[in-house]
Design a protein around this motif. Structure first.
Motif, PDB file in Angstrom:
ATOM      1  N   ARG A   1      -2.441 -14.851  -0.222  1.00 23.99           N
ATOM      2  CA  ARG A   1      -1.669 -15.193  -1.412  1.00 23.99           C
ATOM      3  C   ARG A   1      -2.187 -14.466  -2.637  1.00 23.99           C
ATOM      4  O   ARG A   1      -1.405 -13.938  -3.426  1.00 23.99           O
ATOM      5  N   VAL A   2      -3.505 -14.533  -2.777  1.00 29.33           N
ATOM      6  CA  VAL A   2      -4.096 -13.859  -3.933  1.00 29.33           C
ATOM      7  C   VAL A   2      -3.771 -12.375  -3.852  1.00 29.33           C
ATOM      8  O   VAL A   2      -3.392 -11.737  -4.841  1.00 29.33           O
TER       9      VAL A   2
ATOM     10  N   LEU B   1      -1.325 -11.041  -2.496  1.00 30.80           N
ATOM     11  CA  LEU B   1       0.093 -10.833  -2.772  1.00 30.80           C
ATOM     12  C   LEU B   1       0.321 -10.477  -4.230  1.00 30.80           C
ATOM     13  O   LEU B   1       1.043  -9.532  -4.559  1.00 30.80           O
ATOM     14  N   TYR B   2      -0.312 -11.205  -5.088  1.00 28.19           N
ATOM     15  CA  TYR B   2      -0.084 -10.959  -6.504  1.00 28.19           C
ATOM     16  C   TYR B   2      -0.793  -9.733  -7.013  1.00 28.19           C
ATOM     17  O   TYR B   2      -0.371  -9.116  -7.994  1.00 28.19           O
ATOM     18  N   GLN B   3      -1.862  -9.407  -6.317  1.00 26.96           N
ATOM     19  CA  GLN B   3      -2.504  -8.158  -6.698  1.00 26.96           C
ATOM     20  C   GLN B   3      -1.612  -6.984  -6.316  1.00 26.96           C
ATOM     21  O   GLN B   3      -1.541  -5.979  -7.027  1.00 26.96           O
TER      22      GLN B   3
ATOM     23  N   MET C   1       1.410  -6.860  -6.464  1.00 27.29           N
ATOM     24  CA  MET C   1       2.458  -6.736  -7.455  1.00 27.29           C
ATOM     25  C   MET C   1       2.250  -5.465  -8.264  1.00 27.29           C
ATOM     26  O   MET C   1       3.180  -4.753  -8.618  1.00 27.29           O
ATOM     27  N   PHE C   2       0.989  -5.220  -8.574  1.00 26.56           N
ATOM     28  CA  PHE C   2       0.681  -4.047  -9.389  1.00 26.56           C
ATOM     29  C   PHE C   2       0.151  -2.896  -8.550  1.00 26.56           C
ATOM     30  O   PHE C   2       0.558  -1.759  -8.742  1.00 26.56           O
TER      31      PHE C   2
ATOM     32  N   ILE D   1       7.344  -5.859   0.614  1.00 24.63           N
ATOM     33  CA  ILE D   1       7.310  -7.293   0.280  1.00 24.63           C
ATOM     34  C   ILE D   1       7.666  -8.122   1.505  1.00 24.63           C
ATOM     35  O   ILE D   1       7.008  -9.111   1.825  1.00 24.63           O
TER      36      ILE D   1
ATOM     37  N   LEU E   1       5.388 -11.015   3.140  1.00 25.35           N
ATOM     38  CA  LEU E   1       5.845 -12.408   3.198  1.00 25.35           C
ATOM     39  C   LEU E   1       5.886 -12.912   4.632  1.00 25.35           C
ATOM     40  O   LEU E   1       5.576 -14.063   4.914  1.00 25.35           O
TER      41      LEU E   1
END
Lengths: 71, 717, 164
Positions: free
Chosen positions: B287-288, B290-292, B294-295, B432, B436
């Motif tokens: 999860r963590v 995942l957001y990394q 993002m960039f 993505i 997911l």
């Protein structure tokens, strides 16, 4: 249980045939009045009577002695 | 749990069920029934019945005390019994009053009992005052000999069916049919036999020809008789001990099975919990991540490709202008220079060749006319003009095109960057999706592991509770078992030794009696011989018949118990075994499960054992031939059904509802398990009465405050 | 690279009223990165490590949707670190590209301007950035209002918002 029912249960016991008191099958469906000539049967009846009547042990012993003693 | 205020249950025919979780008040309800009738409650900690005077205070609800405005508080239970045949009611009410005295609350020493009788039609009640009549009514409503098998708590199942007390099976069998008669007759026969024996023996003594010998023999005989009595006592003791040791060994063997199961469950749940922790960590990490991404994987740029287009549009335009301007300027400069060239030279282009021209410039001399041409002079300039000067052109070009700033490299960089990012944007969707998917897989696994962990933890907790073994005991079980086995072996050895000696002594007795008989002169009276024989035979007969009758009743009980047992096990493929009441060394009877050959099935789990015992309890009542006990009296119990597992619970309900016309069952099994509850409410094979659910009025966490507790009763049907 | 470098010296601002919202989604409260472990902060519903990350997110959201809201004079604003410090710098550069695309600046004309005029244009670009970010924040706020559970219940919320 009636007296007769209880008596019958004793008369049906194999032991009586084994010890020669009754012949095979004689005990089945016996009525209270049957086998009056056999002492063992009377003994059983005495016991049944006494217990159902609630006689004391002393009394019952006295009664059986009365029946079986000869002097 | 608290029953302050008025709480009412209306029971009907069929199986009535009161559902509530542990601690919600089911036991209190059971206590209420018992207390109303018999002024006692069962203390589960000390495992004994206690009268009101011993437990008084604890019967009154804290909430009621707290809330009472005047200082009196009244606790009462009212039971209404309906006599269907006579169409009348008996109302049994018991009341306990208490008073607040300052900070303390004192209850009366004794409770008060009120029995009312009324015809339903007329609705006029008559208070019964005569104690004899009260007693008669209570016995009528629930006979004493039936009571233990009709109203019992789960914890008592063991003791009711222990049959460990010598007389308890007799007691139970007596419920079926009066076998005590035969016991009494046996006792009489024993007494007669003994008295006749003594009589005979005295006669023998009196007829002895040799008083001295007979005295001596008599002395020996007495010693032998004494010894025989002692041996018989010892024998009974050893049999008792052996029986107990065997029972305890059995229990331990069963427990061992459970201990193994518990250990296995423990290992399994620890393993599962570890897996769960790992999965949770992995999931969180993803999860963590995942957001990394993002960039780092440019996901945030998703859908912004138009920006690149727009920018590059601008940049192209800018570029085009620049190119155009450059081309224009270049053309112009070239044109200008060409014209200048044309105007200024008479020679063809590149004549003389540029290297010669450069030479001339260096020498500062024209090599054609050999004249001096100083640098900077007109002549020198004229020579220089012969060189076509692309550098000059370029410089001029740049000078023309020069702007205040040159941001071309910035703009170009942005453009290239845009194109590069555009490539990344195209794969964002797929990227993505796959991330997911991975996350989803982990989530699914976590959920399923969490479910497994919960289930195993529940199973473990249930097993530990019901088998009453904790981890520590489980470890010690094996050594306990060994110790018990050793005891049993020792008792067995003692037993055998005593039996052998007894036989020997009895033989000695016979020998002495024979010797004494030999000393007799004359004959013993025939009637005495006959009497002795008759009464000894009668003694044997009485014993034999009693055994026969007893066995028959035991068989009757067994058959009935098996009927119930089979019905409760219905649909369960692993069900096996027949219930048999087996006599142990101790002389008592235990219900056991045996296979087709009569071999005991060992290693029964607690659930099985309880089911067997319940079947037997039910059989005691239902086997009474010619009786209508199951019709007339109500079964009230909070039998522990959780040990059964779900399948058996429904089977149990079906059986109970078919055997008893009315029953009241308190259960926690239907509380949490909604599927089971629905089954209970809808199964057509269960003859259902009223179903109630009891819940506390406030949540678990706030229940430390006993002053605000109360019970909610809700009818489910 | 001079122009981009100069632009990157600027420190953009955001509206004070979005400060709470920004903090609620960000792990870093003010320069103390590394105090909480990443997974621990995760559970608090914080999706971004640094404030500029959510700023970039908002700016891109606004740019994509062509949604910008001017910031009236005198509105309370907060400043944070210069664009040059934003990581990854590729995203920052991309945003700059986007700004140029959306602005009405003519690239050629820019080159002809005087120094102080160029500065003015750079300032305008910064304002533009703030306006698009503002728009992005407004979109986030609206989503939160319309569906309060969206950010609290849905761990993929900002991911889903990309499809908005």
């Amino acid at each position: 249980m009636t007296r007769e029912q209880i008596l019958r249960l004793y008369l049906e016991d194999e032991l009586l045939v084994q010890k020669g008191y009754l012949k095979e099958g004689e005990g089945v469906d016996a009525k209270w009045a049957d086998h009056r000539n056999k002492k063992i049967v009377e003994v059983i009846k005495f016991a049944i009577e006494g217990v159902i009547n609630g006689d004391s042990q002393t009394m019952m012993t006295r009664k059986i002695n009365q029946f079986l003693d000869k002097d | 749990m608290c029953y302050a205020g008025e709480n009412r249950f209306d029971f009907t025919e069929g199986m009535n069920v009161i559902i509530g979780d542990n601690g919600y008040g089911k036991s209190k309800l059971y206590d209420a029934f018992y207390w109303a009738m018999y002024d006692e409650c069962y203390d589960t900690n000390e495992k004994e019945w206690k009268k009101t005077r011993l437990i008084g205070n604890s019967l009154i609800s804290d909430k009621a005390v707290f809330e009472s405005s005047d200082s009196l508080v009244r606790a009462s239970v009212k039971l209404t019994f309906k006599d269907i045949a006579k169409d009348c009611q008996y109302i049994v009410e018991r009341i306990l009053t208490g008073q607040k005295k300052g900070q303390e609350f004192i209850t009366d020493t004794d409770s008060v009992e009120e029995i009312t009788y009324r015809q339903i039609a007329g609705m006029t009640g008559k208070l019964i005052t005569s104690p004899d009549e009260v007693d008669r009514i209570k016995k009528k409503v629930l006979p004493d000999n039936i009571r233990p098998y009709m109203w019992f708590q789960g914890e008592q199942v063991e003791s009711i069916i222990d049959f460990g007390e010598r007389d308890s099976l007799t007691q139970a069998i007596n419920v079926l049919s009066n076998i005590s008669r035969f016991d009494e007759i046996s006792e009489v026969a024993d007494a007669w036999g003994e008295s006749a024996s003594d009589q005979y023996h005295r006669k023998v003594k009196s007829l002895s020809t040799d008083k001295d010998s007979s005295d001596r023999l008599e002395g020996e005989r007495n010693k032998i008789v004494e010894r025989i009595t002692l041996l018989e006592k010892d024998l009974r003791q050893y049999k008792d001990n052996l029986g107990t040791a065997e029972e305890e060994t059995d229990k331990l063997v069963n427990k061992q099975e459970e201990a193994i199961q518990i250990r296995e469950l423990d290992v399994r749940r620890k393993g599962l919990e570890q897996q769960l922790t790992q999965t949770v960590e992995e999931e969180q990490f993803e999860r963590v991540d995942l957001y990394q991404k993002m960039f780092s994987r440019r996901w945030v740029l998703k859908g912004s490709a138009d920006l690149v287009k727009a920018y590059n549009g601008k940049f192209s335009a800018y570029n085009d202008i620049k190119i155009t301007k450059r081309a224009e300027a270049k053309a112009r400069i070239e044109a200008e220079n060409n014209i200048i060239k044309k105007l200024q030279t008479r020679l063809p282009v590149n004549v003389p060749e540029p290297h010669n021209v450069e030479k001339m410039l260096r020498l500062e001399r024209c090599l054609v006319c050999n004249r001096e041409a100083e640098e900077g002079s007109e002549a020198w300039e004229a020579i220089r003009q012969l060189l076509s000067e692309p550098d000059n052109d370029l410089q001029e070009l740049e000078k023309e095109l020069a702007t205040n700033h040159n941001f071309e490299s910035d703009f170009r960089r942005l453009s290239q960057h845009g194109y590069a990012m555009e490539q990344d944007i195209h794969r964002v969707d797929a990227d993505i999706k796959s991330a997911l998917r991975r996350l989803n897989r982990l989530d699914k696994r976590r959920r399923s592991l969490a479910d497994d962990v919960e289930k195993v933890n529940n199973d473990y907790a249930n097993l530990v509770t019901e088998s009453a073994i904790d981890g520590e005991r489980a470890k010690r079980l094996l050594s306990e078992l060994q110790a018990k086995n050793e005891f049993a072996n020792r008792f067995r050895a003692n037993l055998t030794r005593a039996e052998i000696e007894l036989e020997r002594k009895q033989k000695e007795l016979e020998e002495i009696d024979a010797k004494l008989g030999d000393l007799v002169k004359g004959e013993l009276p025939a009637w005495l011989e006959e009497k002795k024989k008759l009464l000894m035979d009668f003694r044997d007969l009485a014993q034999s018949t009693r055994e026969r009758v007893f066995d028959k009743l035991v068989k009757q009980l067994e058959d009935e118990a098996n009927k119930h047992y089979r019905q409760m096990m219905q649909g369960n493929l692993s069900a096996q075994g027949i219930i048999k009441l087996m006599e142990s060394s101790k002389g008592n009877y235990m219900p056991r499960l045996v296979d087709g050959e009569g071999n005991p099935l060992m290693q029964l789990n607690t659930g099985n054992i309880i089911l067997i015992k319940l079947s037997t309890i039910m059989a005691i009542i239902s086997a009474r031939q010619g009786s209508r006990d199951t019709d007339l009296y109500t079964l009230i119990t909070d039998a522990p059904m959780s040990v059964f597992g779900e399948d058996y619970t429904i089977g149990f309900c079906k059986t109970v509802s078919s055997v008893y016309r009315q029953s009241i069952i308190m259960s926690k099994e239907f509380y949490k398990n909604e599927t089971l509850r629905r089954q209970l409410l809808t199964d057509s094979e269960i003859n259902l009465g009223k179903v109630y659910m009891i819940t506390p009025s406030i949540a678990e966490s706030e229940r430390s405050n006993r002053n605000s507790l109360s019970t909610n009763i809700k009818a489910l049907n | 690279m001079e122009l981009i470098k100069r632009l990157k010296e600027r420190e953009p601002e955001y509206l004070e009223r979005y400060h709470e919202m920004i903090l609620s989604f960000t792990m870093e409260q003010g320069g103390k990165l590394g105090t909480a472990t990443e997974s621990a902060s995760w559970e608090q519903g914080k999706y971004f490590t640094r404030r500029y990350e959510i700023y970039m997110y908002a700016a891109l959201l606004g740019l994509k949707k062509d949604y910008r809201i001017e910031i009236p004079r005198g509105t309370d604003k907060r400043k944070f670190i210069k664009i040059g410090s934003w990581q990854p710098s590729e995203i920052a550069d991309y945003i700059i590209m986007g700004l140029f695309a959306k602005s009405d600046i003519d690239l050629k004309t820019l080159e002809d301007m005087e120094e102080d005029e160029v500065e003015k244009e750079l300032t305008k670009l910064r304002s533009l950035l703030e306006e698009y970010a503002n728009g992005g924040f407004d979109l986030i706020r609206a989503k939160k209002e319309e569906d309060p559970a969206f950010f609290s219940e849905n761990e993929n919320c900002f991911l889903d918002l990309l499809d908005h």
